[in-house]
Design an enzyme around this catalytic site. Structure first.
Site, mmCIF file in Angstrom:
data_model
loop_
_atom_site.group_PDB
_atom_site.id
_atom_site.type_symbol
_atom_site.label_atom_id
_atom_site.label_comp_id
_atom_site.label_asym_id
_atom_site.label_seq_id
_atom_site.Cartn_x
_atom_site.Cartn_y
_atom_site.Cartn_z
ATOM 1 N N ARG A 241 -5.602 -1.226 -8.299
ATOM 2 C CA ARG A 241 -6.621 -0.473 -7.571
ATOM 3 C C ARG A 241 -7.688 -0.071 -8.579
ATOM 4 N NH1 ARG A 241 -4.840 -2.309 -3.627
ATOM 5 N NH2 ARG A 241 -4.051 -1.291 -1.751
ATOM 6 N N GLU A 270 -15.619 -0.125 -3.157
ATOM 7 C CA GLU A 270 -15.628 -1.467 -2.568
ATOM 8 C C GLU A 270 -16.360 -1.417 -1.230
ATOM 9 O OE1 GLU A 270 -11.594 -2.952 -2.494
ATOM 10 O OE2 GLU A 270 -11.350 -2.690 -4.649
ATOM 11 N N HIS A 289 -11.682 -8.294 -4.044
ATOM 12 C CA HIS A 289 -10.374 -7.837 -3.539
ATOM 13 C C HIS A 289 -9.707 -8.917 -2.670
ATOM 14 C CE1 HIS A 289 -7.956 -3.919 -2.723
ATOM 15 N NE2 HIS A 289 -7.170 -4.980 -2.725
HETATM 16 P P1 NAP Z 1 5.820 -2.171 -6.527
HETATM 17 O O1 NAP Z 1 6.856 -3.234 -6.372
HETATM 18 O O2 NAP Z 1 6.083 -0.827 -5.965
HETATM 19 O O3 NAP Z 1 5.492 -2.060 -8.091
HETATM 20 C C1 NAP Z 1 4.784 -1.023 -8.653
HETATM 21 C C2 NAP Z 1 5.337 -0.760 -10.041
HETATM 22 O O4 NAP Z 1 4.565 0.243 -10.695
HETATM 23 C C3 NAP Z 1 6.777 -0.288 -10.041
HETATM 24 O O5 NAP Z 1 7.500 -1.099 -10.926
HETATM 25 C C4 NAP Z 1 6.715 1.133 -10.567
HETATM 26 O O6 NAP Z 1 7.872 1.347 -11.360
HETATM 27 C C5 NAP Z 1 5.451 1.102 -11.403
HETATM 28 N N1 NAP Z 1 4.832 2.420 -11.531
HETATM 29 C C6 NAP Z 1 4.560 3.316 -10.546
HETATM 30 N N2 NAP Z 1 3.990 4.398 -11.074
HETATM 31 C C7 NAP Z 1 3.902 4.196 -12.395
HETATM 32 C C8 NAP Z 1 3.418 4.985 -13.478
HETATM 33 N N3 NAP Z 1 2.924 6.204 -13.271
HETATM 34 N N4 NAP Z 1 3.469 4.445 -14.713
HETATM 35 C C9 NAP Z 1 3.991 3.219 -14.914
HETATM 36 N N5 NAP Z 1 4.466 2.437 -13.934
HETATM 37 C C10 NAP Z 1 4.427 2.931 -12.694
HETATM 38 O O7 NAP Z 1 4.446 -2.630 -5.890
HETATM 39 P P2 NAP Z 1 3.844 -4.117 -5.791
HETATM 40 O O8 NAP Z 1 4.209 -4.724 -4.495
HETATM 41 O O9 NAP Z 1 4.117 -4.846 -7.053
HETATM 42 O O10 NAP Z 1 2.290 -3.741 -5.713
HETATM 43 C C11 NAP Z 1 1.671 -2.995 -6.751
HETATM 44 C C12 NAP Z 1 0.269 -2.588 -6.345
HETATM 45 O O11 NAP Z 1 -0.592 -3.723 -6.382
HETATM 46 C C13 NAP Z 1 0.101 -2.059 -4.909
HETATM 47 O O12 NAP Z 1 0.426 -0.693 -4.838
HETATM 48 C C14 NAP Z 1 -1.358 -2.315 -4.624
HETATM 49 O O13 NAP Z 1 -2.143 -1.203 -4.988
HETATM 50 C C15 NAP Z 1 -1.697 -3.488 -5.549
HETATM 51 N N6 NAP Z 1 -1.963 -4.733 -4.783
HETATM 52 C C16 NAP Z 1 -3.194 -5.283 -4.852
HETATM 53 C C17 NAP Z 1 -3.454 -6.464 -4.203
HETATM 54 C C18 NAP Z 1 -4.815 -7.092 -4.270
HETATM 55 O O14 NAP Z 1 -5.246 -7.673 -3.298
HETATM 56 N N7 NAP Z 1 -5.494 -7.008 -5.391
HETATM 57 C C19 NAP Z 1 -2.453 -7.101 -3.459
HETATM 58 C C20 NAP Z 1 -1.209 -6.501 -3.404
HETATM 59 C C21 NAP Z 1 -0.968 -5.314 -4.086
HETATM 60 P P3 NAP Z 1 8.411 2.806 -11.698
HETATM 61 O O15 NAP Z 1 8.459 3.533 -10.395
HETATM 62 O O16 NAP Z 1 9.724 2.529 -12.321
HETATM 63 O O17 NAP Z 1 7.436 3.364 -12.652
HETATM 64 C C1 GLV Z 2 -3.883 -5.113 -1.310
HETATM 65 O O1 GLV Z 2 -4.604 -4.642 -2.125
HETATM 66 C C2 GLV Z 2 -2.623 -4.553 -0.950
HETATM 67 O O2 GLV Z 2 -2.309 -3.432 -1.388
HETATM 68 O O3 GLV Z 2 -1.893 -5.229 -0.187
#
Ligand code: NAP
Ligand code: GLV
Ligand code: GLV
Length: 327
Positions: A241, A270, A289
């Protein structure tokens, strides 16, 4: 009477078809998002609401939709939703985790490759008629990806998928999360991967890629101080983000050459403003995005959203519930 569902933008038809077979569904028709007031008006008597990450689902909006029972976010990240307020009112929140993991990791790698090897800049160079000399010994030199150190901040679903792809490039991978899980521990034995403090990761990585959710803890996680810790000429990739990075500090570091480049899918605002200084920099690759933007994934996301709404309005536990304590 059938339950009413409002969808804040046209999402792929597969999910819509599932919903219309059961509910009275209305869909926002403009390609521009509805304002908060427009959502309130359109969803006034709805039990279900499908939202995008650009919709401001705050306490005011939630308070004005008294019949609402479920908000199904068409995304995995849900930082635009006041979950606490929704939970207080007994509204279920769902999202679309997992199905977009690999697609977003692919896009992250597109940005890593494009930024390190200056692909967007090179494409502009050719198109703008600047290619006058046959083969330039020093033309558009980038950094090697193979053998480099990749730092992954947020080793969740997407972070791990990005790490797996690094194996093909023989990279050393450092990662930082608050906790350590078994899947990651298993990966550590199979590849050159190890946990690190954020500071160590920033100091030792050639490429840093962000995969944390936006929370009060991760807001400006990468600011001036953190960028200063990074290697001279390192690359920052952000598909998490926009607000996870202090964009002013990033622009400054890219301008002075402290950072070698940045690949960015997500922005503080955005769409990006026309006068945003990022647009004046050559060494950045900017995409709007599109992390999860493959046809297949966006279709699956629509089906997931529909399943979540159907379950919730049938008084069943939605498969992707974010606030299970409410159920
Ligand atoms: P996820 O599986 O929940 O992974 C997030 C990771 O971040 C977890 O391993 C968590 O581990 C870690 N984390 C959370 N808070 C933290 C902190 N303060 N310091 C360090 N690590 C931290 O989520 P995901 O499915 O991989 O998605 C991650 C993010 O990507 C989403 O929330 C979204 O904002 C973004 N995203 C963007 C797009 C796009 O279109 N660009 C698409 C999909 C997702 P711990 O809790 O152990 O710290
Ligand atoms: C995209 O940014 C998502 O969080 O799925
Ligand atoms: C480049 O094209 C080379 O042959 O080295």
């Amino acid at each position: 009477m059938a339950h009413k569902v409002f969808v804040t933008r046209k999402i792929p038809q597969e999910g819509i078809d599932m919903l219309t077979s059961k509910f009275d569904v209305s869909i926002w028709q403009s390609e521009y998002p509805p304002t908060k007031n427009e959502i309130i008006e359109m969803a006034a008597d709805c039990q279900g609401l499908i939202t995008l990450l650009s919709d401001p689902v705050d306490s005011e909006l939630i308070a004005k939709l008294p019949n609402l029972r479920v908000i199904a976010q068409y995304a995995v990240g849900y930082d635009n939703i006041d979950v606490k307020e929704a939970s207080k009112r007994g509204i279920l929140i769902t999202n679309t985790p997992g199905v977009l993991t690999e697609t977003t990791a692919d896009l992250t790698w597109a940005l890593i490759l494009a930024t390190a090897r200056r692909i967007a800049e090179a494409d502009r160079y050719v198109r703008n008629g600047k290619w006058h000399v046959a083969w330039g010994p020093q033309l558009l030199l980038g950094i090697d990806i193979h053998g480099a150190t990749l730092g992954i901040v947020g080793m969740g679903r997407i972070g791990q998928a990005v790490a797996r792809r690094a194996r093909g490039f023989d990279m050393r991978v450092l990662y930082h999360s608050r906790s350590r899980n078994d899947d990651v521990a298993a990966m550590e034995n199979q590849m050159n991967l190890k946990p690190a403090k954020l500071e160590t990761l920033l100091r030792e990585s050639d490429i840093v890629s962000l995969h944390v959710p936006l929370t009060s803890e991760t807001y400006h996680l990468i600011g001036k101080k953190e960028i200063e810790m990074m290697k001279q000429g390192a690359i920052l990739i952000n598909t998490s983000r926009g607000q996870v990075v202090n964009q002013e500090a990033l622009v400054e570091a890219l301008s002075t050459g402290k950072l070698g480049g940045a690949g960015i899918d997500v922005f503080r605002e955005e769409p990006i403003k026309e006068d945003d200084p990022l647009l004046d920099l050559e060494n950045v690759v900017l995409v709007p995005h599109i992390g999860s933007a493959s046809r297949k994934t966006r279709t699956t996301m629509s089906v997931m959203c529909a399943r979540n709404v159907i379950a919730a309005l049938n008084n069943e536990k939605p498969p992707n519930i974010v606030n299970p304590e409410v159920f």
